[in-house]
Design an enzyme around this catalytic site. Structure first.
Site, mmCIF file in Angstrom:
data_model
loop_
_atom_site.group_PDB
_atom_site.id
_atom_site.type_symbol
_atom_site.label_atom_id
_atom_site.label_comp_id
_atom_site.label_asym_id
_atom_site.label_seq_id
_atom_site.Cartn_x
_atom_site.Cartn_y
_atom_site.Cartn_z
ATOM 1 N N TYR A 126 0.812 -1.212 0.000
ATOM 2 C CA TYR A 126 0.000 0.000 0.000
ATOM 3 C C TYR A 126 0.847 1.264 0.000
ATOM 4 O O TYR A 126 0.323 2.363 0.111
ATOM 5 C CB TYR A 126 -0.939 0.004 1.216
ATOM 6 N N LYS A 173 3.956 -14.215 5.371
ATOM 7 C CA LYS A 173 4.217 -15.171 4.295
ATOM 8 C C LYS A 173 5.738 -15.230 4.117
ATOM 9 O O LYS A 173 6.270 -15.033 3.007
ATOM 10 C CB LYS A 173 3.487 -14.696 3.023
ATOM 11 N N ASP A 206 -1.968 -17.931 4.470
ATOM 12 C CA ASP A 206 -2.949 -18.823 3.824
ATOM 13 C C ASP A 206 -3.503 -19.825 4.836
ATOM 14 O O ASP A 206 -4.716 -20.051 4.914
ATOM 15 C CB ASP A 206 -2.359 -19.521 2.587
#
Ligand code: NAI
Length: 334
Positions: A126, A173, A206
């Site tokens: 972002y 991640k 995930d």
């Protein structure tokens, strides 16, 4: 004598003006003395100011230090910069905090969700650094800094300590983005070692998505970089009855903006049927920040009672009441 607060009010667009009016009525009815400085921002004001976020809106928040904000529409694809990203970055509101819990009276698959998402609010994908490599390839840059990671993880641990929470889970991640998310995770582990009284673990994003859907009751405080926080906040809101229920705070060193997690909901705008719970609960967070804890608790209890009674639920929760009927029901319980 009662303290008078001056607060910037950004009604926003779409359902923003409807739900903001409901929230300010509830706050005013609680007896807290607020002088609202209304500031216009959002897609609806581009013609008037040439920008969706005029500098005077940011100046108003700098001056008053606290703002209550409705959602604003961000056009997809091209055009103006997001109002939200501009506000969060220019005021360095690094911590986005979203408490997500089940309320009695609201139909949902789970009975016992009570988690708080801490989303880093100023960097990651972002940061807005994007360019076309050539006509066929676009590139976005993901920024993760030790400083911003440390600040958000520390905010999550401090919240845990001050609110009797037991566990902080870092979401990342780092198995794939070894440098960027690796830095986030390492920093989280360093901060965790400074808080021996709070349990700490980490989960890959995930897997976290699955675990949240299977057993959301197991989670307490979650902390993560910007993009995962954006996505998991909406996922988590779905666990408890939808976006109409989830409040939020954007906190920096000097200023804070309180706003619901939901957007401008163009599909129901102007119909007086949006659920104002999320922005009313954002106001509760704001009042606590302003040291008006007694009024905040009264409003929160009134909202809980109205939801539990099920008489004045808005259509998103299976009822047929309007935004204002819900707000008036809350006021009558104050
Ligand atoms: P959205 O949150 O506006 O709507 C998603 C779904 O949830 C819609 O079906 C909507 O009707 C429903 N919903 C949302 N809030 C509700 C409420 N209070 N009561 C009842 N139902 C509600 O998300 P969407 O459609 O993806 O975004 C619309 C616009 O809002 C976009 O331009 C987006 O950029 C902007 N947005 C602004 C935010 C902000 O200002 N903080 C946050 C998220 C999105």
């Amino acid at each position: 004598m009662k303290h008078r607060h001056r607060v910037t009010l950004i009604p926003g667009d779409g359902i923003g003006p409807e739900v903001s009016e409901a929230a300010t009525k509830v706050i005013d009815a609680s007896g807290v003395d607020i002088d609202w400085e209304v500031a216009e921002a959002g897609a609806a004001f581009i013609d008037k100011y040439g920008t969706p976020i005029p500098e005077k809106v940011i100046d108003s928040i700098r001056r008053n230090k606290v703002a209550l904000k409705g959602p604003v529409t961000t056009p997809v694809g091209k055009g103006f910069k997001s109002v939200n990203v501009t506000l969060r970055k220019s005021l360095n509101l690094y911590a986005n905090i979203r408490p997500i819990k089940t309320y009695k009276g609201v139909e949902s698959r789970y009975d016992d969700v009570d988690l708080v998402i801490f989303r880093e609010n100023t960097e990651d994908l972002y940061a807005g650094i994007e360019f076309m490599v050539n006509d066929e390839i676009a590139q976005s840059v993901k920024i993760i800094s030790r400083n911003a990671s440390r600040k958000i993880v520390k905010a999550a641990f401090e919240y845990a300590v001050n609110n009797g929470r037991k566990k902080v889970t870092a979401v990342h991640k780092a198995n794939i983005m070894k440098l960027s998310d690796g830095l986030f995770l390492r920093t989280a582990q360093e901060v965790a070692s400074e808080y021996s009284g709070i349990e700490f673990d980490n989960v890959i994003v995930d897997a976290m998505s699955m675990k949240l859907v299977l057993n959301p009751e197991k989670y307490d405080v979650l902390v993560m970089p910007n993009l995962y926080g954006d996505i998991l906040s909406d996922l988590a809101s779905g666990l408890v009855g939808g976006l109409g229920l989830v409040p939020g705070a954007n906190i920096g060193e000097e200023q804070a903006i309180f706003e619901p997690a939901h957007g401008s909901a163009p599909d129901i705008a102007g119909q007086n049927k949006a659920n104002p719970t999320a922005i009313i609960l954002s106001s509760v967070m704001m009042l606590k920040y302003l040291h008006e804890g007694e009024a905040a608790d009264r409003i929160e209890k009134a909202v809980e009672t109205v939801l539990r009674d099920k008489k004045y639920l808005t259509p998103d929760l299976g009822g047929s009441s309007t935004t204002y009927e819900f707000a008036n029901a809350v006021i009558s319980k104050l």
